[in-house]
Design an enzyme around this catalytic site. Structure first.
Site, PDB file in Angstrom:
ATOM      1  N   LYS A 178     -13.894 -15.231 -22.206  1.00  0.00           N
ATOM      2  CA  LYS A 178     -13.800 -14.017 -21.390  1.00  0.00           C
ATOM      3  C   LYS A 178     -13.506 -12.800 -22.274  1.00  0.00           C
ATOM      4  CE  LYS A 178     -10.035 -13.397 -19.150  1.00  0.00           C
ATOM      5  NZ  LYS A 178      -8.837 -13.515 -18.316  1.00  0.00           N
TER       6      LYS A 178
ATOM      7  N   LYS B 143      -1.753 -18.585 -21.393  1.00  0.00           N
ATOM      8  CA  LYS B 143      -0.932 -17.561 -22.067  1.00  0.00           C
ATOM      9  C   LYS B 143       0.236 -18.159 -22.822  1.00  0.00           C
ATOM     10  CE  LYS B 143      -1.981 -13.380 -19.498  1.00  0.00           C
ATOM     11  NZ  LYS B 143      -1.456 -12.215 -18.809  1.00  0.00           N
TER      12      LYS B 143
ATOM     13  N   LYS C  70      -8.190  -8.331 -23.383  1.00  0.00           N
ATOM     14  CA  LYS C  70      -7.362  -7.408 -24.165  1.00  0.00           C
ATOM     15  C   LYS C  70      -6.742  -8.122 -25.350  1.00  0.00           C
ATOM     16  CE  LYS C  70      -5.713  -5.167 -19.943  1.00  0.00           C
ATOM     17  NZ  LYS C  70      -4.730  -5.314 -18.874  1.00  0.00           N
TER      18      LYS C  70
HETATM   19  P1  TYM Z   1      -5.381  -7.744 -15.612  1.00  0.00           P
HETATM   20  O1  TYM Z   1      -4.594  -6.541 -16.010  1.00  0.00           O
HETATM   21  O2  TYM Z   1      -5.447  -8.880 -16.570  1.00  0.00           O
HETATM   22  O3  TYM Z   1      -6.852  -7.343 -15.251  1.00  0.00           O
HETATM   23  C1  TYM Z   1      -7.115  -6.259 -14.365  1.00  0.00           C
HETATM   24  C2  TYM Z   1      -8.354  -6.539 -13.545  1.00  0.00           C
HETATM   25  O4  TYM Z   1      -9.472  -6.704 -14.415  1.00  0.00           O
HETATM   26  C3  TYM Z   1     -10.127  -7.933 -14.136  1.00  0.00           C
HETATM   27  N1  TYM Z   1     -10.662  -8.467 -15.388  1.00  0.00           N
HETATM   28  C4  TYM Z   1     -11.953  -8.790 -15.573  1.00  0.00           C
HETATM   29  N2  TYM Z   1     -13.016  -8.715 -14.746  1.00  0.00           N
HETATM   30  C5  TYM Z   1     -14.218  -9.102 -15.241  1.00  0.00           C
HETATM   31  N3  TYM Z   1     -14.375  -9.565 -16.509  1.00  0.00           N
HETATM   32  C6  TYM Z   1     -13.334  -9.654 -17.366  1.00  0.00           C
HETATM   33  N4  TYM Z   1     -13.520 -10.103 -18.609  1.00  0.00           N
HETATM   34  C7  TYM Z   1     -12.051  -9.259 -16.906  1.00  0.00           C
HETATM   35  N5  TYM Z   1     -10.823  -9.235 -17.474  1.00  0.00           N
HETATM   36  C8  TYM Z   1      -9.987  -8.739 -16.528  1.00  0.00           C
HETATM   37  C9  TYM Z   1      -9.050  -8.833 -13.563  1.00  0.00           C
HETATM   38  O5  TYM Z   1      -9.592  -9.882 -12.797  1.00  0.00           O
HETATM   39  C10 TYM Z   1      -8.264  -7.851 -12.725  1.00  0.00           C
HETATM   40  O6  TYM Z   1      -8.855  -7.648 -11.477  1.00  0.00           O
HETATM   41  N6  TYM Z   1      -2.264 -10.113 -12.575  1.00  0.00           N
HETATM   42  C11 TYM Z   1      -3.242  -9.039 -12.613  1.00  0.00           C
HETATM   43  C12 TYM Z   1      -2.666  -7.696 -12.197  1.00  0.00           C
HETATM   44  C13 TYM Z   1      -1.996  -7.721 -10.874  1.00  0.00           C
HETATM   45  C14 TYM Z   1      -2.672  -7.723  -9.604  1.00  0.00           C
HETATM   46  C15 TYM Z   1      -1.623  -7.738  -8.652  1.00  0.00           C
HETATM   47  C16 TYM Z   1      -4.004  -7.700  -9.217  1.00  0.00           C
HETATM   48  C17 TYM Z   1      -0.666  -7.724 -10.650  1.00  0.00           C
HETATM   49  N7  TYM Z   1      -0.424  -7.744  -9.311  1.00  0.00           N
HETATM   50  C18 TYM Z   1      -1.900  -7.725  -7.277  1.00  0.00           C
HETATM   51  C19 TYM Z   1      -4.285  -7.706  -7.837  1.00  0.00           C
HETATM   52  C20 TYM Z   1      -3.235  -7.736  -6.886  1.00  0.00           C
HETATM   53  C21 TYM Z   1      -3.724  -8.902 -14.046  1.00  0.00           C
HETATM   54  O7  TYM Z   1      -3.036  -9.234 -14.980  1.00  0.00           O
HETATM   55  O8  TYM Z   1      -4.885  -8.283 -14.196  1.00  0.00           O
END
Ligand code: TYM
Length: 343
Positions: A205, A121, A208
């Site tokens: 991947k 990032k 967003k």
């Molecule tokens: P974030 O917002 O980037 O993504 C949310 C969830 O979606 C999953 N994900 C994917 N799964 C499969 N294929 C993909 N291409 C893909 N892109 C995203 C992510 O693995 C995630 O499960 N840091 C985390 C948010 C967070 C969190 C937490 C999660 C903050 N605190 C505590 C669990 C526990 C994040 O940015 O996810």
């Protein structure tokens, strides 16, 4: 500190996860996270909108509230039941940041230096990234351990952050001599779509932040957009293989098979049994139909909810109250263990 402290965590099984309030949700988020939250939800499930994580990179203040509500709408539209799951915005529970500070003092610089997501990032401009982006995984550990969550369903890209969470829990428990105080959380990374790839590039991947909207299916895309993106998805010219092994060197084909499997609640092997030997001229339309069939009702319900912010806010407010009730005593106890003055 107590001699009787249990060596292992003895609390309840508690499921928790979150999604960042930044940009629009896509099929990867749905299959890797949302759909799986719904499948495992029980009366001890916590699902939040990570708005504090979102602001580690610039977010337009005029948009942030709408983005937060969009994630909440997606939770509800996907089938999370607020009578079971506690749904709330992270920032409405100030204990997340309080515990994150304490964990900033537990986590080691070397641990954070290894975080690949920060490297991705921040890119070439590390020194211009926010400090928040660097300590982001520490806040994530606080999100999880604040509720003493034992199971965290996520996509594969969060694995390293969950390993860090385990390290922080272990070190806190050791440093303050309270074995089992924080659980050693289990990441739950399961199913055929834990890493959904870009529709334009089987090596990247689905994300967003990909500048190409063609690379992803957004949860708010209409049926035509979904069908067109799948039709144009990059693939190789071969028909689908007769066995799973035949997907090994074919990332784009493997990705679409995984997506089909996750949408249909099948394994990849079952999809191959059905479509092996068939070309993409057959498989892509079948996938497009299935994706529209599964996503259209979610999109419609998201749109209905987003037109009624009061309904969403009601759910988030009730969830935040419930979350604070669980979080407050954990932070109070943590403060006591650390030796902070109790006034
Ligand atoms: P974030 O917002 O980037 O993504 C949310 C969830 O979606 C999953 N994900 C994917 N799964 C499969 N294929 C993909 N291409 C893909 N892109 C995203 C992510 O693995 C995630 O499960 N840091 C985390 C948010 C967070 C969190 C937490 C999660 C903050 N605190 C505590 C669990 C526990 C994040 O940015 O996810």
């Amino acid at each position: 500190m107590t001699d009787q402290a249990p060596a292992a965590y003895a609390g309840p099984k508690r499921i928790l996860s979150g999604i960042q309030a930044s940009g629009s949700l896509h099929l990867g988020n749905y299959l890797g996270a949302l759909k799986r939250f719904v499948a495992v939800q029980n009366a001890d499930t916590f699902v939040f909108v990570a708005d504090l994580h979102a602001i580690t990179v610039w977010q337009d203040p005029a948009q942030l509230a709408a983005q937060t509500r969009e994630i909440a709408a997606a939770y509800l539209a996907s089938g999370l039941d607020p009578k079971l799951a506690t749904i709330f915005p992270q920032s409405a529970v100030p204990q997340h940041t309080e515990l994150a500070w304490i964990f900033n003092c537990v986590a080691r610089l070397g641990w954070l230096d290894r975080m690949t997501q920060f490297k991705e990032k921040s890119g070439k401009h590390k020194e211009r990234s926010s400090v928040g982006l660097y300590t982001y995984p520490v806040l994530q550990a606080a999100d999880i351990l604040l509720y003493k969550a034992t199971h965290v369903p996520v996509g594969e890209d969060q694995k390293q952050h969950l390993e860090l969470t385990r390290d922080i829990a272990q070190k806190f428990n050791n440093d303050f001599n309270v074995p089992g105080f924080f659980p050693i959380t289990e990441p739950v990374i399961e199913g055929p779509a834990t890493r959904v790839m870009s529709l334009r590039d089987g090596a990247a991947k689905m994300s967003k932040s990909d500048p190409s909207d063609q690379s992803r299916i957004n949860l708010l895309d209409d049926a035509d957009a979904i069908a067109s993106k799948i039709r144009k998805a990059r693939t190789d010219p071969e028909p689908l293989p007769e066995t799973l092994d035949g997907l090994a060197e074919r990332p784009e084909a493997g990705n679409l098979v995984g997506v089909y499997a996750a949408l249909a609640d099948l394994t990849k092997a079952e999809v191959i049994a059905q479509f092996g030997g068939k070309g993409f001229g057959v498989f892509k339309p079948a996938l497009a139909d299935l994706a529209v069939q599964r996503l259209a009702p979610i999109t419609a319900e998201m749109r209905r909810l987003m037109a009624d912010p009061a309904e969403i806010d009601g759910v988030l407010k009730a969830g935040a109250e419930k979350a604070r009730d669980i979080a407050a005593p954990v932070v109070a106890e943590t403060r006591k263990l650390v030796g902070l003055l109790q006034l």
